[in-house]
Design a protein around this motif. Structure first.
Motif, PDB file in Angstrom:
ATOM      1  N   PHE A  84       9.693  -0.351   3.535  1.00  0.00           N
ATOM      2  CA  PHE A  84       8.275  -0.641   3.780  1.00  0.00           C
ATOM      3  C   PHE A  84       8.110  -2.095   4.218  1.00  0.00           C
ATOM      4  O   PHE A  84       8.791  -2.969   3.766  1.00  0.00           O
ATOM      5  CB  PHE A  84       7.443  -0.395   2.518  1.00  0.00           C
ATOM      6  CG  PHE A  84       7.416   1.047   2.099  1.00  0.00           C
ATOM      7  CD1 PHE A  84       7.240   2.068   3.018  1.00  0.00           C
ATOM      8  CD2 PHE A  84       7.556   1.391   0.776  1.00  0.00           C
ATOM      9  CE1 PHE A  84       7.204   3.385   2.641  1.00  0.00           C
ATOM     10  CE2 PHE A  84       7.509   2.717   0.361  1.00  0.00           C
ATOM     11  CZ  PHE A  84       7.340   3.717   1.293  1.00  0.00           C
ATOM     12  N   CYS A 125      -5.258  -0.984  -2.998  1.00  0.00           N
ATOM     13  CA  CYS A 125      -4.465  -0.884  -1.767  1.00  0.00           C
ATOM     14  C   CYS A 125      -3.973   0.542  -1.522  1.00  0.00           C
ATOM     15  O   CYS A 125      -3.808   0.956  -0.380  1.00  0.00           O
ATOM     16  CB  CYS A 125      -3.294  -1.865  -1.783  1.00  0.00           C
ATOM     17  SG  CYS A 125      -1.986  -1.518  -2.972  1.00  0.00           S
ATOM     18  N   ALA A 126      -3.775   1.303  -2.613  1.00  0.00           N
ATOM     19  CA  ALA A 126      -3.370   2.706  -2.456  1.00  0.00           C
ATOM     20  C   ALA A 126      -4.503   3.535  -1.873  1.00  0.00           C
ATOM     21  O   ALA A 126      -4.278   4.509  -1.153  1.00  0.00           O
ATOM     22  CB  ALA A 126      -2.933   3.276  -3.798  1.00  0.00           C
ATOM     23  N   GLY A 141      -5.615   1.070   1.831  1.00  0.00           N
ATOM     24  CA  GLY A 141      -4.602   0.711   2.810  1.00  0.00           C
ATOM     25  C   GLY A 141      -4.403  -0.772   3.029  1.00  0.00           C
ATOM     26  O   GLY A 141      -3.635  -1.184   3.890  1.00  0.00           O
ATOM     27  N   PRO A 180       0.798  -1.229   0.000  1.00  0.00           N
ATOM     28  CA  PRO A 180       0.000   0.000   0.000  1.00  0.00           C
ATOM     29  C   PRO A 180       0.839   1.293   0.000  1.00  0.00           C
ATOM     30  O   PRO A 180       0.624   2.151  -0.872  1.00  0.00           O
ATOM     31  CB  PRO A 180      -0.852  -0.141   1.262  1.00  0.00           C
ATOM     32  CG  PRO A 180      -1.028  -1.614   1.417  1.00  0.00           C
ATOM     33  CD  PRO A 180       0.292  -2.194   1.011  1.00  0.00           C
ATOM     34  N   PRO A 181       1.805   1.472   0.912  1.00  0.00           N
ATOM     35  CA  PRO A 181       2.603   2.700   0.839  1.00  0.00           C
ATOM     36  C   PRO A 181       3.473   2.765  -0.410  1.00  0.00           C
ATOM     37  O   PRO A 181       3.773   3.857  -0.909  1.00  0.00           O
ATOM     38  CB  PRO A 181       3.450   2.659   2.112  1.00  0.00           C
ATOM     39  CG  PRO A 181       3.494   1.234   2.521  1.00  0.00           C
ATOM     40  CD  PRO A 181       2.177   0.671   2.093  1.00  0.00           C
ATOM     41  N   ASN A 182       3.871   1.594  -0.921  1.00  0.00           N
ATOM     42  CA  ASN A 182       4.682   1.580  -2.141  1.00  0.00           C
ATOM     43  C   ASN A 182       3.879   2.068  -3.339  1.00  0.00           C
ATOM     44  O   ASN A 182       4.384   2.820  -4.175  1.00  0.00           O
ATOM     45  CB  ASN A 182       5.206   0.166  -2.397  1.00  0.00           C
ATOM     46  CG  ASN A 182       6.669   0.163  -2.792  1.00  0.00           C
ATOM     47  OD1 ASN A 182       7.294   1.210  -2.978  1.00  0.00           O
ATOM     48  ND2 ASN A 182       7.223  -1.023  -2.926  1.00  0.00           N
ATOM     49  N   THR A 183       2.629   1.622  -3.443  1.00  0.00           N
ATOM     50  CA  THR A 183       1.790   2.087  -4.552  1.00  0.00           C
ATOM     51  C   THR A 183       1.492   3.574  -4.430  1.00  0.00           C
ATOM     52  O   THR A 183       1.414   4.289  -5.438  1.00  0.00           O
ATOM     53  CB  THR A 183       0.470   1.297  -4.620  1.00  0.00           C
ATOM     54  OG1 THR A 183      -0.181   1.330  -3.337  1.00  0.00           O
ATOM     55  CG2 THR A 183       0.708  -0.146  -5.025  1.00  0.00           C
ATOM     56  N   MET A 184       1.357   4.057  -3.204  1.00  0.00           N
ATOM     57  CA  MET A 184       1.156   5.489  -2.994  1.00  0.00           C
ATOM     58  C   MET A 184       2.396   6.272  -3.422  1.00  0.00           C
ATOM     59  O   MET A 184       2.292   7.323  -4.068  1.00  0.00           O
ATOM     60  CB  MET A 184       0.830   5.752  -1.522  1.00  0.00           C
ATOM     61  CG  MET A 184      -0.512   5.181  -1.081  1.00  0.00           C
ATOM     62  SD  MET A 184      -0.757   5.267   0.707  1.00  0.00           S
ATOM     63  CE  MET A 184      -0.899   7.040   0.924  1.00  0.00           C
ATOM     64  N   ARG A 185       3.576   5.740  -3.084  1.00  0.00           N
ATOM     65  CA  ARG A 185       4.831   6.389  -3.466  1.00  0.00           C
ATOM     66  C   ARG A 185       4.972   6.473  -4.983  1.00  0.00           C
ATOM     67  O   ARG A 185       5.482   7.461  -5.524  1.00  0.00           O
ATOM     68  CB  ARG A 185       6.009   5.600  -2.878  1.00  0.00           C
ATOM     69  CG  ARG A 185       7.385   6.133  -3.244  1.00  0.00           C
ATOM     70  CD  ARG A 185       8.483   5.310  -2.586  1.00  0.00           C
ATOM     71  NE  ARG A 185       8.559   3.965  -3.096  1.00  0.00           N
ATOM     72  CZ  ARG A 185       9.296   3.616  -4.162  1.00  0.00           C
ATOM     73  NH1 ARG A 185      10.008   4.527  -4.823  1.00  0.00           N
ATOM     74  NH2 ARG A 185       9.338   2.351  -4.566  1.00  0.00           N
TER      75      ARG A 185
END
Length: 213
Positions: free
Chosen positions: A213, A171-172, A175, A159-164
């Motif tokens: 992450f 998942c973005a 979460g 999730p944080p990787n896709t947001m980055r």
């Protein structure tokens, strides 16, 4: 409390390193990112080595990428192309490199590496190609088994990787993994490395901090 956590990391890492040896992988422990970087400089990425890497927040946090910019290593930057032909040339250099650098999405108590990739450009070089693979991982990546490792990657790391990466995935937005087939999905391949086919080709540095992450 902090001292007990550090001691726990050291003891746990020692047990994992023993398991890595059984799986024909070298294991090392560094209490801090600074110690990890010093180990990388002195033992692995010495003058003249050809080096490339896969996407990793950990490598940046440890300072490895900054070191490469000032080192006498032959740096192969996977993003330094402008044409399709140049991209193919870089891939050919990467597969023949002395070292491929990466982190791992998870590592089990028994020393298995768990990684999930969108296009396999990272896990492919873990599996085959470069003469050595150097994996640097914070102790936050340790899981009990492969099943927990996959869950960790899907729900904690991705999730944080896709947001980055500005990906348009469930998942973005939510979460947690949506088990999607999105065009932006970064979970196309699941690779479990249970053993290095070439003895000691894979080297793992466990760091007594939370990294990536």
């Amino acid at each position: 409390m902090l001292e007990m956590k550090k001691k726990h990391y050291e003891i746990l890492a020692g047990k994992i390193i023993d398991k890595l040896k059984i799986r024909q992988m070298e294991g090392y422990y560094a209490a801090t990112r600074e110690e990890a970087l010093q180990l990388v400089k002195e033992k692995f990425l010495t003058d003249g080595k050809s080096v490339c890497w896969g996407g990793s927040m950990t490598l940046g946090e440890v300072g490895v990428l900054d070191y490469l910019n000032e080192s006498n290593c032959e740096v192969i930057d996977r993003n330094s192309y402008t044409t399709r032909e140049e991209q193919k040339e870089i891939k050919a250099k990467m597969i023949n490199a002395d070292y491929f650098l990466m982190s791992t999405n998870a590592i089990t108590l028994d020393g298995e590496l768990v990684n999930i990739d969108g296009y396999a450009n990272r896990v492919s070089f873990l599996c085959y190609g470069p003469e050595n693979v150097l994996v640097i991982a914070g102790m936050n990546k340790v899981v009990t088994d492969v099943e927990e490792g996959v869950k960790r990657v899907r729900n904690i790391a991705s999730p944080p990787n896709t947001m980055r990466l500005n990906k348009n995935t469930p998942c973005a937005k939510n979460g947690r993994c949506g088990d999607c087939f999105s065009e932006d999905c970064i979970c196309s391949q699941v690779v479990v490395t249970r053993r290095s086919g070439v003895k000691n080709r894979i080297k793992v540095i466990l760091v007594g901090e939370e990294l990536g992450f």
